[in-house]
Design an enzyme around this catalytic site. Structure first.
Site, PDB file in Angstrom:
ATOM      1  N   SER A 148       0.798  -1.057  -0.189  1.00 45.98           N
ATOM      2  CA  SER A 148       0.395  -0.106  -0.114  1.00 45.98           C
ATOM      3  C   SER A 148       0.496   1.213  -0.437  1.00 45.98           C
ATOM      4  O   SER A 148       1.635   1.821   1.118  1.00 45.98           O
ATOM      5  CB  SER A 148      -1.092   0.250   1.172  1.00 45.98           C
ATOM      6  OG  SER A 148      -1.465   1.031   1.603  1.00 45.98           O
ATOM      7  N   GLN A 183      -0.187   4.344  -0.052  1.00 47.47           N
ATOM      8  CA  GLN A 183      -0.797   5.536   1.256  1.00 47.47           C
ATOM      9  C   GLN A 183       0.308   4.360   2.805  1.00 47.47           C
ATOM     10  O   GLN A 183       0.227   6.066   3.916  1.00 47.47           O
ATOM     11  CB  GLN A 183      -1.796   4.906   1.514  1.00 47.47           C
ATOM     12  CG  GLN A 183      -3.329   5.032   0.482  1.00 47.47           C
ATOM     13  CD  GLN A 183      -4.397   5.255   0.712  1.00 47.47           C
ATOM     14  OE1 GLN A 183      -4.997   4.577   1.603  1.00 47.47           O
ATOM     15  NE2 GLN A 183      -5.523   6.166  -0.780  1.00 47.47           N
ATOM     16  N   ASP A 226      -6.263   0.861  -9.184  1.00 47.00           N
ATOM     17  CA  ASP A 226      -7.700   1.824  -9.230  1.00 47.00           C
ATOM     18  C   ASP A 226      -8.180   1.522 -10.486  1.00 47.00           C
ATOM     19  O   ASP A 226      -8.937   2.227 -10.956  1.00 47.00           O
ATOM     20  CB  ASP A 226      -7.028   3.157  -9.198  1.00 47.00           C
ATOM     21  CG  ASP A 226      -6.835   3.825  -7.311  1.00 47.00           C
ATOM     22  OD1 ASP A 226      -7.047   2.883  -6.611  1.00 47.00           O
ATOM     23  OD2 ASP A 226      -6.037   4.247  -7.486  1.00 47.00           O
TER      24      ASP A 226
HETATM   25  C1  S3P Z   1      -3.096   6.006  -3.393  1.00 48.62           C
HETATM   26  C2  S3P Z   1      -2.777   4.444  -2.992  1.00 48.62           C
HETATM   27  C3  S3P Z   1      -3.271   3.423  -3.177  1.00 48.62           C
HETATM   28  C4  S3P Z   1      -5.052   4.126  -4.245  1.00 48.62           C
HETATM   29  C5  S3P Z   1      -5.584   5.257  -3.871  1.00 48.62           C
HETATM   30  C6  S3P Z   1      -4.302   6.375  -4.449  1.00 48.62           C
HETATM   31  C7  S3P Z   1      -2.283   6.811  -2.894  1.00 48.62           C
HETATM   32  O1  S3P Z   1      -4.450   3.104  -2.470  1.00 48.62           O
HETATM   33  O2  S3P Z   1      -5.735   2.444  -4.782  1.00 48.62           O
HETATM   34  O3  S3P Z   1      -6.489   5.570  -4.556  1.00 48.62           O
HETATM   35  O4  S3P Z   1      -2.661   8.242  -3.285  1.00 48.62           O
HETATM   36  O5  S3P Z   1      -0.996   6.450  -2.062  1.00 48.62           O
HETATM   37  P1  S3P Z   1      -3.619   1.430  -1.420  1.00 48.62           P
HETATM   38  O6  S3P Z   1      -2.015   2.720  -0.764  1.00 48.62           O
HETATM   39  O7  S3P Z   1      -3.871   1.692   0.233  1.00 48.62           O
HETATM   40  O8  S3P Z   1      -3.586   0.927  -2.481  1.00 48.62           O
END
Ligand code: S3P
Length: 438
Positions: A167, A169, A316
């Site tokens: 992830s 995020q 995504d």
């Molecule tokens: C994102 C990370 C992804 C993605 C989200 C945006 C980001 O999520 O699905 O739309 O900007 O870091 P995850 O980290 O939960 O995979």
């Protein structure tokens, strides 16, 4: 409640520019807010998600001016200059805003609370809270979900964290907290995920190293301000990439100024192995990010088994990939994508419900889907589908209308504004027969 009416339209053509990258826009606000001096950002995505971050940064004491929706000046307050918000910070629908802010706020002297809309209040937050607690932060969730309560005034320690999910995020939240730690912080990932945070931190003068799946941030004295031109969002371009494959007229569909960060463009590899004809034109750099124009030609697609290694690089884009698969010859199998169940909606369940309503043969898997496509003639019937308030589900079914036998009504589409303001107008400008009502 707003709905889309999507009538079958069989040709798309012309050229378009998609709005700025959502991930980069969130990060631009946060890092510029922590920098010394004024940062100038153009191509900013003025969508509801990014405006939630913008309002949160303002509530934390950062002055932000918007000369136009896409042109933002951020008066950085320095690494230690944020001030206590007067109220809970409302992140709306934005998981990125909430998770990255949790990392940032875990390191502040003051306490804060993060809330969001009905969808965000159900999404997992322990994945960020747990490693931040390992660093010494006091971050509390409610049965694993928001509100997130952060007790300020903790000293953070550098850690090495083996992240269970790939992830961006979670990685970014830890790197942001790591800016304030007493030593380097390392995140070890199970697979590659988007690296916009690492690139932008480096642009702001922060030492960040990446060796394979290990990313380390070294606490800086200060962050430098930036001048940044945000590229078009590949994830928004994805809807038009698939639209072009399904229905581009003679000269194809040209999508200009698309962010081509290699950690984001797994969909291109997947679609090409299905037979897609997509040319990458005029590749160039825009600050720390690669950019190009994409020329998409109508293509006969063939079903494939999607390699699990590409899942985080296309995370995504699965809803619109499912639509492409429904229009491909033979079977497409997607596995290893259980993360789709904890996005803005359970995207496997939401796409399956829509496919069932539109007569697409498919089988739901715990971590993906098996889709039996139809390449000749319409792949979708007509009727009602529910987006479940998920922007990417709504836009994916709008793309399906290019291969539908009858009109579609797509329910609950207001959240398209979280990532793609102006979607209907842009889609119509290249030939979609799409309108919004309600
Ligand atoms: C994102 C990370 C992804 C993605 C989200 C945006 C980001 O999520 O699905 O739309 O900007 O870091 P995850 O980290 O939960 O995979």
């Amino acid at each position: 409640m707003a709905d889309y009416q999507a009538r079958p339209a069989h040709r798309v053509s012309g050229m378009l520019n998609v709005p700025g990258d959502k991930s980069i826009s969130h990060r631009a606000l946060m890092l510029s807010g922590l920098a010394q001096g004024v940062s100038e950002v153009t191509g900013f995505l003025a969508s509801e998600d990014c405006l939630a971050t913008l309002n949160a940064m303002r509530a934390l004491g950062v002055r932000i001016e918007q000369a136009s929706p896409t042109q933002v000046s951020i008066h950085g307050v320095g690494l230690h200059g944020l001030t206590a918000p007067a109220h809970a910070l409302d992140m709306g629908n934005a998981g990125t805003a909430m998770r990255l802010s949790t990392g940032l706020l875990a390191a502040q002297r003051f306490s804060s609370r993060l809330v969001g809309d009905a969808s965000l209040m159900k999404r997992p937050m322990e994945r960020v809270a747990k490693p931040l607690r390992d660093m010494g932060a006091d971050v509390r969730t409610h049965d694993g979900t928001p509100p997130v309560d952060i007790v300020g005034g903790r000293r953070l320690h550098g850690i090495e964290y083996a992240m269970p999910v790939a992830s961006a995020q979670v990685k970014s939240a830890i790197l942001l907290a790591g800016l304030y730690a007493d030593g380097p912080t390392t995140v070890v990932a199970p697979a590659v995920s988007r690296d916009h945070s690492e690139r932008m931190l480096q642009s702001c003068g922060v030492r960040v190293t990446t060796e394979g799946l290990r990313t380390t941030v070294y606490p800086p004295q200060a962050l430098a301000s930036q001048r940044l031109n945000v590229p078009g969002d590949f994830s928004s371009a994805a809807f038009f990439i698939v639209a072009g494959l399904l229905g581009a007229g003679g000269d194809g569909l040209l999508i200009q100024n698309v962010g081509m960060n290699p950690t984001r463009i797994g969909l291109l590899d997947i679609l090409r192995s299905m037979g897609a004809r997509i040319d990458v034109l005029n590749p160039r750099e825009s600050g720390a990010e690669p950019v190009a124009d994409l020329l998409v030609r109508a293509s006969v697609l063939q079903g494939i088994h999607v390699p699990a290694s590409l899942v985080p690089l296309a995370i995504d884009e699965f809803p619109v990939l499912f639509v492409a698969a429904a229009c491909a010859r033979g079977e497409t199998v997607i596995t290893g994508a259980e993360e789709l169940r904890v996005k803005e909606s359970d995207r496997i369940a939401a796409m399956s419900a829509g496919f069932a309503a539109l007569g697409v043969a498919h089988e739901v898997l715990p971590d993906g889907m098996r889709i039996l496509g139809r390449a000749d003639g319409p792949a979708f019937g007509g009727g009602d589908v529910d987006s479940h308030g998920d922007h990417r589900i709504a836009m994916s079914f709008a793309v399906a209308s290019l291969r539908a036998a009858k009109p579609l009504r797509i329910r609950d589409v207001a959240n398209v504004a979280t990532s793609f303001p102006g979607f209907v107008g842009l889609a119509r400008s290249v030939g979609f027969n799409l309108s919004e009502d309600g």
